[in-house]
Design an enzyme around this catalytic site. Sequence first.
Site, PDB file in Angstrom:
ATOM      1  N   ASP A  12      59.129  16.087  61.443  1.00  0.00           N
ATOM      2  CA  ASP A  12      57.866  15.483  60.969  1.00  0.00           C
ATOM      3  C   ASP A  12      56.798  16.494  60.558  1.00  0.00           C
ATOM      4  O   ASP A  12      55.612  16.330  60.901  1.00  0.00           O
ATOM      5  CB  ASP A  12      57.303  14.543  62.035  1.00  0.00           C
ATOM      6  CG  ASP A  12      58.210  13.348  62.298  1.00  0.00           C
ATOM      7  OD1 ASP A  12      59.348  13.329  61.780  1.00  0.00           O
ATOM      8  OD2 ASP A  12      57.795  12.429  63.022  1.00  0.00           O
ATOM      9  N   LYS A 105      62.439   8.067  58.956  1.00  0.00           N
ATOM     10  CA  LYS A 105      62.498   7.141  60.082  1.00  0.00           C
ATOM     11  C   LYS A 105      61.258   6.263  60.140  1.00  0.00           C
ATOM     12  O   LYS A 105      60.238   6.589  59.545  1.00  0.00           O
ATOM     13  CB  LYS A 105      62.653   7.925  61.395  1.00  0.00           C
ATOM     14  CG  LYS A 105      61.492   8.861  61.694  1.00  0.00           C
ATOM     15  CD  LYS A 105      61.780   9.746  62.894  1.00  0.00           C
ATOM     16  CE  LYS A 105      60.697  10.765  63.151  1.00  0.00           C
ATOM     17  NZ  LYS A 105      59.414  10.229  63.543  1.00  0.00           N
ATOM     18  N   CYS A 147      57.094  13.149  68.768  1.00  0.00           N
ATOM     19  CA  CYS A 147      58.369  13.096  68.050  1.00  0.00           C
ATOM     20  C   CYS A 147      59.285  14.271  68.364  1.00  0.00           C
ATOM     21  O   CYS A 147      60.507  14.112  68.360  1.00  0.00           O
ATOM     22  CB  CYS A 147      58.120  12.933  66.555  1.00  0.00           C
ATOM     23  SG  CYS A 147      57.317  11.333  66.211  1.00  0.00           S
TER      24      CYS A 147
END
Length: 195
Positions: A12, A105, A147
């Site tokens: 990310d 995602k 994450c």
Amino acid sequence: MTTPVKALLLVDIQPTFCEGGALAVPGGNQVAADVADFVRAHRDDYALVVTTQDWHIDPGSHFSEDPDFVDTWPPHGVAGTLEAELHPSIAALVAEGLVDYSVKKGQYSAAYSGFEGITEDGQELLSLLKAAGVTSVDIVGIAESHCVLESALSALENRIETRVFTDLTVPVSPELGEIAREKMFQAGVTLQQSS
């Protein structure tokens, strides 16, 4: 003893989580630059390099106009926006051919773990790793407390040896970073510097 087949997960690293983004994490831009330098210096150490991205289309209650910053958040990583694209430092790695796969995602859910992501043609992260014979992953990216943490725990659940490079990630806050590192350590994640 067989040599581990290693993959590097870039979690990310997107403008939405860097300074100026919707969910800015202090130090995000520096992490992006440092990760890019690391990949260029160490690409040959890895069988695969994979990026993950929050790519929210309609993630339900994950988005809120009155977020609690635990289970609900302001809109971020909105699919198709510039903020959701890879950070320019990481996009440059893709352009240079140094990244093998990108998974997205959270299209219709919260999806903190990179293992919830899929490629453009629908392949799951775990199947990519298995196909390459990967037995060990190194994880870097944003945010360590969310994450990165969940991706590391997912890797362990899938019996993959897991390291997180603590100098190539940043938490949402120092306190949440400490909690995340303790959770990872207790689960069996190796925490170390990248050098």
